[in-house]
Design an enzyme around this catalytic site. Structure first.
Site, mmCIF file in Angstrom:
data_model
loop_
_atom_site.group_PDB
_atom_site.id
_atom_site.type_symbol
_atom_site.label_atom_id
_atom_site.label_comp_id
_atom_site.label_asym_id
_atom_site.label_seq_id
_atom_site.Cartn_x
_atom_site.Cartn_y
_atom_site.Cartn_z
ATOM 1 N N GLU A 1 41.643 33.563 45.572
ATOM 2 C CA GLU A 1 42.090 33.579 44.173
ATOM 3 C C GLU A 1 41.033 34.188 43.255
ATOM 4 O O GLU A 1 41.353 34.916 42.318
ATOM 5 C CB GLU A 1 42.444 32.163 43.698
ATOM 6 C CG GLU A 1 43.700 31.588 44.349
ATOM 7 C CD GLU A 1 44.972 32.342 43.973
ATOM 8 O OE1 GLU A 1 44.949 33.138 43.023
ATOM 9 O OE2 GLU A 1 45.988 32.144 44.662
ATOM 10 N N TYR B 1 45.014 29.709 35.221
ATOM 11 C CA TYR B 1 45.847 30.268 36.293
ATOM 12 C C TYR B 1 45.327 29.833 37.674
ATOM 13 O O TYR B 1 46.087 29.316 38.516
ATOM 14 C CB TYR B 1 45.903 31.804 36.227
ATOM 15 C CG TYR B 1 46.305 32.364 37.557
ATOM 16 C CD1 TYR B 1 47.627 32.262 37.974
ATOM 17 C CD2 TYR B 1 45.361 32.878 38.452
ATOM 18 C CE1 TYR B 1 48.011 32.685 39.236
ATOM 19 C CE2 TYR B 1 45.726 33.294 39.709
ATOM 20 C CZ TYR B 1 47.044 33.196 40.098
ATOM 21 O OH TYR B 1 47.408 33.594 41.359
ATOM 22 N N ASP C 1 50.199 33.916 36.016
ATOM 23 C CA ASP C 1 49.435 35.166 35.929
ATOM 24 C C ASP C 1 50.283 36.220 35.192
ATOM 25 O O ASP C 1 51.350 35.913 34.659
ATOM 26 C CB ASP C 1 49.016 35.645 37.330
ATOM 27 C CG ASP C 1 50.214 36.056 38.186
ATOM 28 O OD1 ASP C 1 51.370 35.896 37.743
ATOM 29 O OD2 ASP C 1 49.985 36.566 39.311
#
Ligand code: SF4
Length: 315
Positions: free
Chosen positions: A8, A87, A105
């Site tokens: 991520e 996020y 996102d």
């Protein structure tokens, strides 16, 4: 949670195709949070070199030090990890803990703007808050990780920025924009200001199989402690030859870089924070992307075959 965190963080501001080889190599080198936390910053930056946005690598190393002691148990603890924003916290909490938090996102923002046929300007904070709240309302609390990944995938593969594929869209019957025929106009975005153009002249001083680089000073710069080529006045130094030119964009700055080659050492560039690197040494330290491009340009423009191995260590 550690591998998901690595992926991520890498995917923030970088396309998935570019991330995959870095992700695989990074996990081979640092397979656990403890090993990443124990690694030197220089080793981590070297592994990250080429991905850009280097504050991500520094934050990831600091987050790994926390993960190595104890895995966060809820969304709020994840949100306190260095480099983790709303996020990423939503993605980690839903995927790793099954916690009901939306991960919003840019792809999800676009999907929400179209599902709700909302023409608000998408970068406005009030719009982001409203779209995030809508995504949270839509979330399936029984399968939050799957739901978040499905929404992101929908935005990445079906609800495309240009030419959304409404005919094959699995949520077509819920989509207000498709009903109204406005999907191509959404989301509404203000135009970006034009890029700022910056001229940069760099010197490749290549002598007896070594190249001279200087180290960026420490501090808060995202490129602190990276190695880079010396900057010289426009037109290069006396005796240097123009080897190539390229452009490089960082956010809204567009650099036009000219690369000058000097095949003798010059006291004008031998700064105290610099040193000569053999080619194998060059592969072991973090080098800025601009310097790597300039080294490649210097080789491509050079007729001196002795410099060819540079290309192998600055890919
Ligand atoms: S129907 Fe079209 S605009 Fe609506 S979510 Fe699907 S792809 Fe996007």
């Amino acid at each position: 949670m550690y591998p998901v965190l690595v992926s991520e963080i890498m995917l923030q501001q970088t396309r998935v195709e570019a991330v995959i080889p870095y992700f695989q190599a990074f996990l081979r080198q640092f397979p656990t949070a403890a090993l990443l936390a124990d690694a030197s910053e220089e080793a981590v930056l070297t592994a990250w070199s080429g991905l850009g946005y280097y504050s991500r690598a520094r934050n990831l190393r600091r987050a790994a030090a926390i993960l190595a002691v104890a895995t966060p148990i809820d969304h709020d603890e994840i949100l306190r990890l260095p480099g983790v924003g709303p996020y990423t916290a939503g993605a980690l909490a839903s995927i790793c803990l099954g916690a009901p938090h939306a991960a919003v996102d840019g792809n999800v923002m676009r999907v929400v703007s179209r599902l709700t046929n909302d023409p608000s300007e998408i970068s406005a904070p009030v719009t982001k808050r409203r779209f995030s709240a809508t995504a949270q309302d839509l979330l399936d609390p029984a399968h939050p990780g799957d739901f978040n990944q499905a929404m992101m995938e929908l935005g990445a593969t079906i609800c495309l920025p240009a030419n959304p594929r409404c005919l094959v869209c699995p949520v077509r019957r819920f989509c207000a924009a498709a009903d109204a025929g406005t999907q191509a106009t959404l989301p509404v975005k203000l135009g970006k200001p034009p890029a700022r153009r910056i001229d940069l002249d760099l010197l490749v001083c290549f002598v007896a199989g070594t190249v001279f680089l200087q180290r960026r000073s420490g501090g808060e710069s995202r490129l602190a402690n990276f190695w880079e080529l010396p900057q010289v006045p426009a037109g290069g130094l006396p005796g240097s030859k123009l080897q190539g030119e390229f452009t490089h964009q960082i956010v809204n700055d567009r650099y036009r870089v000219r690369v000058w080659l000097l095949d003798s050492d010059s006291s004008d560039v031998l700064t105290p924070d610099g040193r000569w690197f053999t080619l194998p040494e060059l592969a072991q330290v973090p080098v800025t992307t601009v310097a790597k491009k300039a080294l490649r340009a210097s080789v491509n423009g050079s007729k001196d075959s002795r410099s060819a191995p540079v290309t192998q260590v600055v890919q």
